[in-house]
Design a protein around this motif. Structure first.
Motif, short mmCIF file in Angstrom:
data_model
loop_
_atom_site.label_atom_id
_atom_site.label_comp_id
_atom_site.label_asym_id
_atom_site.label_seq_id
_atom_site.Cartn_x
_atom_site.Cartn_y
_atom_site.Cartn_z
N GLN A 392 0.81 -1.22 0.00
CA GLN A 392 0.00 0.00 0.00
C GLN A 392 0.85 1.27 0.00
O GLN A 392 0.29 2.36 0.15
N ASP A 393 2.15 1.16 -0.15
CA ASP A 393 3.01 2.35 -0.08
C ASP A 393 2.67 3.35 -1.17
O ASP A 393 2.53 4.56 -0.92
N GLU A 394 2.53 2.88 -2.40
CA GLU A 394 2.22 3.77 -3.51
C GLU A 394 0.83 4.36 -3.36
O GLU A 394 0.61 5.56 -3.63
N HIS A 395 -0.13 3.55 -2.92
CA HIS A 395 -1.49 4.05 -2.73
C HIS A 395 -1.55 5.12 -1.64
O HIS A 395 -2.29 6.10 -1.75
N LYS A 396 -0.75 4.92 -0.59
CA LYS A 396 -0.78 5.87 0.52
C LYS A 396 -0.22 7.22 0.11
O LYS A 396 -0.67 8.27 0.60
N ARG A 397 0.74 7.24 -0.79
CA ARG A 397 1.30 8.51 -1.26
C ARG A 397 0.27 9.27 -2.11
O ARG A 397 0.26 10.50 -2.13
N MET A 398 -0.58 8.53 -2.81
CA MET A 398 -1.52 9.16 -3.72
C MET A 398 -2.85 9.52 -3.07
O MET A 398 -3.59 10.34 -3.58
N CYS A 399 -3.17 8.87 -1.94
CA CYS A 399 -4.50 9.06 -1.33
C CYS A 399 -4.34 9.50 0.12
O CYS A 399 -3.94 8.69 0.98
N PRO A 400 -4.64 10.75 0.45
CA PRO A 400 -4.53 11.21 1.84
C PRO A 400 -5.60 10.60 2.76
O PRO A 400 -5.44 10.65 3.99
N LYS A 401 -6.65 10.04 2.20
CA LYS A 401 -7.70 9.43 3.02
C LYS A 401 -7.34 8.03 3.49
O LYS A 401 -8.06 7.45 4.32
N LEU A 402 -6.27 7.46 2.97
CA LEU A 402 -5.96 6.04 3.19
C LEU A 402 -5.22 5.83 4.50
O LEU A 402 -4.28 6.57 4.83
N GLU A 403 -5.63 4.82 5.24
CA GLU A 403 -4.95 4.39 6.46
C GLU A 403 -4.77 2.88 6.38
O GLU A 403 -5.70 2.15 5.97
N VAL A 404 -3.58 2.38 6.78
CA VAL A 404 -3.22 0.98 6.57
C VAL A 404 -3.04 0.29 7.92
O VAL A 404 -2.37 0.82 8.82
#
Length: 431
Positions: A392-404
């Motif tokens: 999820q590293d790439e997704h987290k950089r692109m989406c500020p709403k994302l929490e892992v």
């Protein structure tokens, strides 16, 4: 530290492999895993696995087909190296959620049908019968003409021709081609049918009626057989889309639950969570969402998705209907997988329209393929929570709403319990 155990990681999720090895206190097995210039996979196990209990961690995200072939080759290499037992640890199991109908547009498993077939003439009796020798599929196909014409040719109907009463001849029957007043027509051999008849081309104007299921490959049994034939003795996965998928295997399958992590997040993060509403975005996930709502003593709501053909757009549109009260309340959408994120974003839009103050989306597997990140950024979802079953590293950089959420401890404990022969179900009895 766990002894006599080997943890082997694939290329799909190196961070998860490091997390599991760190918790178990074992070094990662040294291997060479890559591909030749032609694209074929190359695997070489550097450490000895003779008589060891081997756990191969490979998830289903990213380049799914390449990662799956790498997994099969690693399993085979370990079995060839005399490993005592090989367990495939697959946080996201590939090919476990393919639809019954082929996709025609992104996000919805719909098959486009022509307008002439959406006039309400469809009945279950109109579905073509199962093809078999001697049984025509339908009256309009080449293999059904002869059988139909022979039956019709036996009937004689009196008609007046030049003042004489002569038996009528049914066009297409045997007697029709034997009339002396008609030019000779070259006879064609009777059509035969076999289940592997690839030479005969179907009629150009034959279009299946709505509801007729086209031949769609279901890869579930194939994937299970490939893993078993490669030498896998055990499978560990997380939140299968259909728990019945375990029945495809002849080896034990441990299906871990992401429910404890999601419940813990709700309890620790959402203020006054007892007043919130757990919402299932479709009927398929109602059991999963209602289990969380019941255990936390929260209210439950369901979004019913209805697909009906419309004459205006000439295709099937999905209409969503909310069952439950969400006005002026926090909503928690719960689902097992978000791929294109079409379902959860539409569900969040409906919840905000019905008066929800805030929308959380708790997803076990955040695949987020295609333009899912852009769709989520522009959606009514306030917070998207996923596990790291896929990177999820790439997704987290692109989406500020994302929490892992980290699933490494859950898989490390499952591996330790399987290695020592302890019960895994104890992990989820008091979740």
């Amino acid at each position: 530290m766990v002894r006599n155990i080997v943890v082997l990681g694939g290329n799909s999720h190196p961070a998860l492999v490091d997390s599991v090895c760190g918790i178990l206190g074992v070094p990662q097995c040294q291997r060479i895993l890559g591909s030749f210039s032609v694209g074929e996979s190359r695997c070489e196990i550097k450490d000895s696995v003779r008589g060891k209990d081997v756990y191969i961690i490979q998830s289903g995200g990213g380049k799914v087909n390449d990662h799956f072939i790498d997994l099969c080759i690693m399993i085979s290499a370990c079995k060839t190296g005399s490993a005592k037992r090989v367990t495939a640890v697959m946080p996201l199991f590939p090919y476990s959620r393919q639809p019954d109908l082929p996709y025609n547009k992104a996000g919805a498993p719909l098959s486009k049908q022509p307008s002439s077939l959406t006039n309400g003439s469809y009945t279950f009796e109109s579905v073509p019968a199962t093809p078999a020798p001697g049984i025509p599929k339908s009256a309009g196909l080449s293999n059904g003409i002869d059988g139909l014409s022979k039956k019709l040719g036996k009937a004689s109907i009196a008609e007046e021709v030049n003042g004489n009463s002569t038996p009528a001849v049914i066009p297409g029957s045997d007697s029709y081609f034997k009339r002396p007043d008609l030019p000779a027509v070259p006879q064609t051999p009777a059509a035969t049918f076999t289940t592997h008849d690839y030479e005969k081309k179907p009629l150009k104007n034959f279009i299946p009626k709505p509801g007729y299921k086209q031949w769609v490959a279901q890869a579930g049994t194939l994937v299970a057989d490939l893993l078993t034939c490669s030498g896998a003795d055990h499978i560990i996965t997380l939140d299968l889309h259909d728990p019945q998928y375990q029945g495809f295997f002849d080896v034990p399958v441990d299906n871990l639950y992401g429910r404890p992590m999601l419940k813990r997040y709700i309890q620790q993060t959402i203020p006054n969570f007892k007043d919130a509403v757990v919402v299932s975005p479709d009927a398929g996930g109602a059991k999963r969402a209602s289990a969380i709502a019941d255990s936390l003593k929260m209210d439950f709501a369901l979004i019913h998705k209805e697909r009906r053909p419309t004459k205006i757009t000439d295709r099937q549109n999905a209409t969503m209907m909310l069952v439950g009260d969400v006005a002026n309340r926090v909503c928690v959408l719960v689902d097992d997988l978000a791929d294109t994120s079409n379902t959860i974003t539409r569900a969040a839009k409906l919840l905000k329209k019905e008066g929800a103050t805030m929308v959380y989306a708790l997803i076990t597997h955040g695949v987020l393929s295609g333009d899912a990140i852009q769709r989520i950024n522009q959606s009514a979802i306030d917070k998207l929570v996923v596990t790291n079953s896929v990177p999820q590293d790439e997704h987290k950089r692109m989406c500020p709403k994302l929490e892992v959420l980290d699933i490494g401890p859950a898989f490390a404990e499952a591996i330790r319990r399987v290695h020592h022969g302890e019960s895994i179900s104890v992990l989820f009895q008091y979740d």
